[in-house]
Design an enzyme around this catalytic site. Structure first.
Site, PDB file in Angstrom:
ATOM      1  N   GLY A 144      41.381 -88.361  26.604  1.00 61.85           N
ATOM      2  CA  GLY A 144      41.414 -87.741  25.278  1.00 61.85           C
ATOM      3  C   GLY A 144      40.459 -88.380  24.289  1.00 61.85           C
ATOM      4  O   GLY A 144      39.538 -89.129  24.661  1.00 61.85           O
ATOM      5  N   VAL A 145      40.697 -88.091  23.021  1.00 60.16           N
ATOM      6  CA  VAL A 145      39.823 -88.592  21.953  1.00 60.16           C
ATOM      7  C   VAL A 145      39.830 -90.120  21.953  1.00 60.16           C
ATOM      8  O   VAL A 145      38.790 -90.766  21.865  1.00 60.16           O
ATOM      9  CB  VAL A 145      40.292 -88.039  20.581  1.00 60.16           C
ATOM     10  N   GLY A 279      34.446 -89.564   2.944  1.00 61.30           N
ATOM     11  CA  GLY A 279      35.813 -89.924   3.318  1.00 61.30           C
ATOM     12  C   GLY A 279      35.938 -91.430   3.506  1.00 61.30           C
ATOM     13  O   GLY A 279      35.373 -91.993   4.431  1.00 61.30           O
ATOM     14  N   GLY A 280      36.650 -92.053   2.586  1.00 64.74           N
ATOM     15  CA  GLY A 280      36.852 -93.512   2.661  1.00 64.74           C
ATOM     16  C   GLY A 280      38.185 -93.841   3.296  1.00 64.74           C
ATOM     17  O   GLY A 280      38.905 -94.729   2.841  1.00 64.74           O
ATOM     18  N   VAL A 336      32.244 -84.325  -2.889  1.00 63.18           N
ATOM     19  CA  VAL A 336      30.930 -83.801  -2.518  1.00 63.18           C
ATOM     20  C   VAL A 336      30.936 -82.304  -2.794  1.00 63.18           C
ATOM     21  O   VAL A 336      31.851 -81.600  -2.367  1.00 63.18           O
ATOM     22  CB  VAL A 336      30.632 -84.073  -1.023  1.00 63.18           C
ATOM     23  N   ALA A 365      34.190 -87.594   7.546  1.00 65.11           N
ATOM     24  CA  ALA A 365      35.412 -88.210   8.101  1.00 65.11           C
ATOM     25  C   ALA A 365      36.536 -87.997   7.104  1.00 65.11           C
ATOM     26  O   ALA A 365      36.981 -88.916   6.424  1.00 65.11           O
ATOM     27  CB  ALA A 365      35.180 -89.697   8.355  1.00 65.11           C
ATOM     28  N   HIS A 541      50.246-124.330  14.862  1.00 62.23           N
ATOM     29  CA  HIS A 541      49.361-124.753  13.779  1.00 62.23           C
ATOM     30  C   HIS A 541      48.086-125.315  14.377  1.00 62.23           C
ATOM     31  O   HIS A 541      48.144-126.071  15.340  1.00 62.23           O
ATOM     32  CB  HIS A 541      50.052-125.846  12.950  1.00 62.23           C
TER      33      HIS A 541
HETATM   34  P1  NAD Z   1      42.129 -90.151   6.705  1.00 63.92           P
HETATM   35  O1  NAD Z   1      43.030 -89.090   6.234  1.00 63.92           O
HETATM   36  O2  NAD Z   1      42.654 -91.496   7.004  1.00 63.92           O
HETATM   37  O3  NAD Z   1      40.925 -90.341   5.676  1.00 63.92           O
HETATM   38  C1  NAD Z   1      40.161 -89.260   5.189  1.00 63.92           C
HETATM   39  C2  NAD Z   1      39.710 -89.610   3.797  1.00 63.92           C
HETATM   40  O4  NAD Z   1      38.847 -88.605   3.351  1.00 63.92           O
HETATM   41  C3  NAD Z   1      40.858 -89.712   2.802  1.00 63.92           C
HETATM   42  O5  NAD Z   1      40.777 -90.933   2.148  1.00 63.92           O
HETATM   43  C4  NAD Z   1      40.622 -88.525   1.875  1.00 63.92           C
HETATM   44  O6  NAD Z   1      41.018 -88.787   0.544  1.00 63.92           O
HETATM   45  C5  NAD Z   1      39.102 -88.367   1.978  1.00 63.92           C
HETATM   46  N1  NAD Z   1      38.610 -87.045   1.656  1.00 63.92           N
HETATM   47  C6  NAD Z   1      39.170 -85.843   1.957  1.00 63.92           C
HETATM   48  N2  NAD Z   1      38.391 -84.847   1.487  1.00 63.92           N
HETATM   49  C7  NAD Z   1      37.324 -85.431   0.892  1.00 63.92           C
HETATM   50  C8  NAD Z   1      36.172 -84.935   0.212  1.00 63.92           C
HETATM   51  N3  NAD Z   1      35.979 -83.627   0.063  1.00 63.92           N
HETATM   52  N4  NAD Z   1      35.280 -85.817  -0.273  1.00 63.92           N
HETATM   53  C9  NAD Z   1      35.489 -87.142  -0.128  1.00 63.92           C
HETATM   54  N5  NAD Z   1      36.556 -87.665   0.481  1.00 63.92           N
HETATM   55  C10 NAD Z   1      37.461 -86.826   0.998  1.00 63.92           C
HETATM   56  O7  NAD Z   1      41.389 -89.533   7.957  1.00 63.92           O
HETATM   57  P2  NAD Z   1      40.373 -90.187   8.978  1.00 63.92           P
HETATM   58  O8  NAD Z   1      39.858 -91.483   8.529  1.00 63.92           O
HETATM   59  O9  NAD Z   1      39.407 -89.086   9.254  1.00 63.92           O
HETATM   60  O10 NAD Z   1      41.319 -90.429  10.223  1.00 63.92           O
HETATM   61  C11 NAD Z   1      42.011 -89.328  10.801  1.00 63.92           C
HETATM   62  C12 NAD Z   1      43.271 -89.744  11.498  1.00 63.92           C
HETATM   63  O11 NAD Z   1      42.995 -90.521  12.633  1.00 63.92           O
HETATM   64  C13 NAD Z   1      44.199 -90.526  10.617  1.00 63.92           C
HETATM   65  O12 NAD Z   1      45.501 -90.046  10.834  1.00 63.92           O
HETATM   66  C14 NAD Z   1      44.079 -91.922  11.127  1.00 63.92           C
HETATM   67  O13 NAD Z   1      45.288 -92.622  10.999  1.00 63.92           O
HETATM   68  C15 NAD Z   1      43.710 -91.731  12.576  1.00 63.92           C
HETATM   69  N6  NAD Z   1      42.862 -92.820  12.995  1.00 63.92           N
HETATM   70  C16 NAD Z   1      43.395 -94.036  13.201  1.00 63.92           C
HETATM   71  C17 NAD Z   1      42.589 -95.081  13.552  1.00 63.92           C
HETATM   72  C18 NAD Z   1      43.174 -96.421  13.781  1.00 63.92           C
HETATM   73  O14 NAD Z   1      44.360 -96.540  13.988  1.00 63.92           O
HETATM   74  N7  NAD Z   1      42.377 -97.469  13.730  1.00 63.92           N
HETATM   75  C19 NAD Z   1      41.246 -94.930  13.670  1.00 63.92           C
HETATM   76  C20 NAD Z   1      40.736 -93.692  13.455  1.00 63.92           C
HETATM   77  C21 NAD Z   1      41.548 -92.642  13.099  1.00 63.92           C
END
Ligand code: NAD
Length: 574
Positions: A144-145, A279-280, A336, A365, A541
């Site tokens: 998968g992904v 997307g941050g 954006v 993202a 420690h």
């Molecule tokens: P996310 O929802 O965590 O973050 C997306 C971000 O994009 C949000 O902060 C949101 O406010 C912002 N956003 C949305 N629309 C926007 C716009 N038009 N302009 C600017 N910012 C915008 O999603 P993600 O980072 O894409 O991750 C997706 C999923 O995959 C999540 O559920 C995450 O938990 C999971 N994931 C987990 C891991 C990990 O566990 N390390 C890694 C990758 C992904």
């Protein structure tokens, strides 16, 4: 000829076409997605009402459509009777070989749709419990992904990023390397080899368990049958583990190869001079970390007023400070408006006062969307909501008693470790065990630099829900191990019940290796431990793990590695 028109899409009208998934001359099966529409609330695929060959497209990217708009015309598939061309949608794709029938001898006990961490875990557990299992996967490799284009390749590249930044920052402690040479092909090859070992390993594990793997696009044909390309599989139970896909934004020229999602970013095609990350969240910031270390000038634009929205602000602060000093810019509270592809780059406009800017690549993202609309769930009577999620009970059962759903498609959080645990529950329930998915905490980790990890109750949630809590934290500036690693930018925080015996309700850690450290706190929450249990556990420690013990001592008022005001010091026995 079948005219495919936009079906009832609720209250939406003039919705833009953001993706065209087929081309004239292409053969499609019933329910194959043809085009994707995106309103300000949802993204939806228009499926083929019947099998056929695409004749003429009536829309193009960016066209706006409403209910009844013509999307394309379909000719009957090769060899089909002409009566099929009357536009009536068949209930499901016609099987090209005789169906063994839902009650037939060929019926498999369990079919698992999707081979990500949820799906393969469910399949293997079901096989270990003595059930006959078929695992269906549309892509050539299992995993998968997560294994192929997510968690694993991103961690491989983040390791490379850590080495690069570590080498550059070593001069602060008296070691100066030359500027590292990056051989992108070798780095990509190494990352691919990591993925290959794991996905190859899954093939082997499936064989050892006699799990039959069928590659192809799976769709329900009836409540007890799954159509996988040319094969129809009859099943007693099904576990849907079909995952999610990157969400898309309107107004983005996705056809331009310089616009990428996380999969594109992980392909490591080149190192752009200027990268915009839209997307941050976790994915955006992990990829920003990789490309910054590789030498790109990174700009992050985030809609909300904080990076990783939803995470406690004190945990995000050390990350925001570090990347704020490294990246070209971080624009919070910014949307954006549009991206225009030109020869000299991608021209991006933002809502508000921010001037337009040009980038070499744009990474989108902005979250992920469950794949519920793509599996023909209606033919099995499984309910899928407007966003593509499938509701389940605590045993992972959908509204159809013998069909289960796990992982991303069954709801948030979209995390591999949640999916695999749900997979085990579903398999065990099918095997007749009395079990349920009943976790107290599912940890989240952003593998950024520094990492951020949290589990259980957060302060943000506690405040929003009016839950009383006591917060106790230990700053890494007081940790010998953090200082000796030259990374004192960290914090370990526990949230405990304010009344004795101070049960641990939640934990948050920011700092290098936070993702490894959080496991102890997750265990504590799961076991119903009190702060005292953690405080009296002897941590080695000097380690970063000590910071969890220290935070617990801080909650207890027994800490000696920090000076607490007398009102918070405990005068009782430990
Ligand atoms: P996310 O929802 O965590 O973050 C997306 C971000 O994009 C949000 O902060 C949101 O406010 C912002 N956003 C949305 N629309 C926007 C716009 N038009 N302009 C600017 N910012 C915008 O999603 P993600 O980072 O894409 O991750 C997706 C999923 O995959 C999540 O559920 C995450 O938990 C999971 N994931 C987990 C891991 C990990 O566990 N390390 C890694 C990758 C992904």
């Amino acid at each position: 000829m079948i005219e495919v028109r936009v079906p009832d899409i609720g209250d939406f009208s003039d919705v833009p076409v953001v993706e065209i998934l087929v081309a004239p001359g292409q053969q499609v099966a019933a329910e194959d997605p043809l085009v994707t529409l995106e309103s300000d609330k949802a993204t939806m695929d228009i499926p083929a009402p019947a099998a056929g060959i695409v004749c003429e497209l009536a829309v193009q990217l960016g066209s706006t459509v409403s209910q009844g708009s013509l999307v394309l015309t379909l000719a009957p598939p090769d060899g089909a009777a002409s009566t099929e061309a009357d536009g009536a949608a068949p209930a499901a794709a016609a099987p090209s070989q005789p169906s063994p029938g839902a009650e037939g001898a060929d019926r498999v006990d369990v079919v698992v749709l999707g081979s990500g961490p949820g799906g393969y875990t469910a399949a293997f557990r079901a096989a270990d419990l003595g059930l006959s299992v078929v695992l269906v996967e549309r892509y050539p490799s299992l995993g998968g992904v997560c294994l192929n284009v997510g968690c694993i390749p991103s961690k491989a590249l983040l390791h490379a990023a850590e080495l690069l930044t570590g080498a550059r920052e070593a001069s602060a402690i008296g070691i100066t390397f030359g500027e590292p040479t990056i051989e992108l092909d070798r780095m990509r090859g190494w990352k691919d080899s990591v993925v290959g070992k794991l996905t190859g390993g899954l093939e082997g594990l499936a064989k050892q368990r006699k799990v039959r793997v069928v590659h192809g696009q799976g769709r329900f044909a009836s409540p007890h049958e799954l159509q996988v390309d040319q094969e129809r599989i009859a099943f007693g139970h099904c576990i849907i583990a079909a995952g999610s896909a990157a969400a898309q934004l309107p107004g983005i020229p996705y056809h331009d190869e310089r616009v990428i999602d996380s999969t594109g970013a992980l392909q490591l095609g080149d190192i752009p001079e200027r990268l915009l990350v839209i997307g941050g969240g976790i994915i955006g910031l992990e990829m920003a970390c990789v490309y910054d270390a590789l030498g790109a000038q990174v700009t992050v634009v985030e809609l909300m007023d904080q990076l990783i929205p939803g995470c406690d602000p004190d945990l995000v602060r050390p990350l925001a400070k570090r990347v704020g000093g490294r990246y070209q810019a971080i624009h919070l509270g910014t949307r954006v408006q549009g991206v225009r592809a030109a020869q000299d780059g991608l021209h991006v406009t933002f809502a508000g006062d921010l001037p337009a800017a040009r980038f070499d690549r744009v990474l989108v993202a902005v979250g992920r969307q469950p794949n519920g609309a793509q599996i023909g769930a209606e033919h099995a009577g499984v309910q899928v909501d407007r966003r593509g999620y499938i509701a389940v009970d605590a045993q992972q059962r959908t509204n159809v008693a013998h069909i289960f759903a796990i992982g991303d498609i069954a709801g948030e959080p979209m995390l591999a470790h949640k999916a695999s645990h749900q997979g085990k529950v579903a398999a065990e329930v099918i095997a007749g065990h009395q079990v349920a998915f009943d976790s107290r905490a599912i940890p989240s980790v952003a593998y950024t630099d520094p990492e951020i990890a949290w589990a259980g109750l957060t302060e943000t949630q506690a405040r929003a829900q009016g839950i009383e809590y006591q917060s106790a934290s230990f700053p890494w500036a007081a940790s010998g191990r953090a200082l000796s690693r030259a990374r004192s930018d960290g914090l370990t925080k526990l949230l405990v019940d304010p009344s004795a015996p101070r049960r641990v309700l939640g934990a948050g850690i920011v700092g290098v290796g936070a993702g490894e450290l959080i496991a102890e706190a997750v265990h504590a929450i799961e076991m119903g431990a009190d702060a005292e249990d953690l405080a009296l556990t002897i941590h080695p420690h000097p380690t970063l793990s000590e910071t969890i013990g220290f935070a617990a001592e801080s909650a207890q008022g027994t800490i000696t590695d920090l000076y607490l005001p007398s009102s918070r010091r405990s005068r009782g026995a430990r």
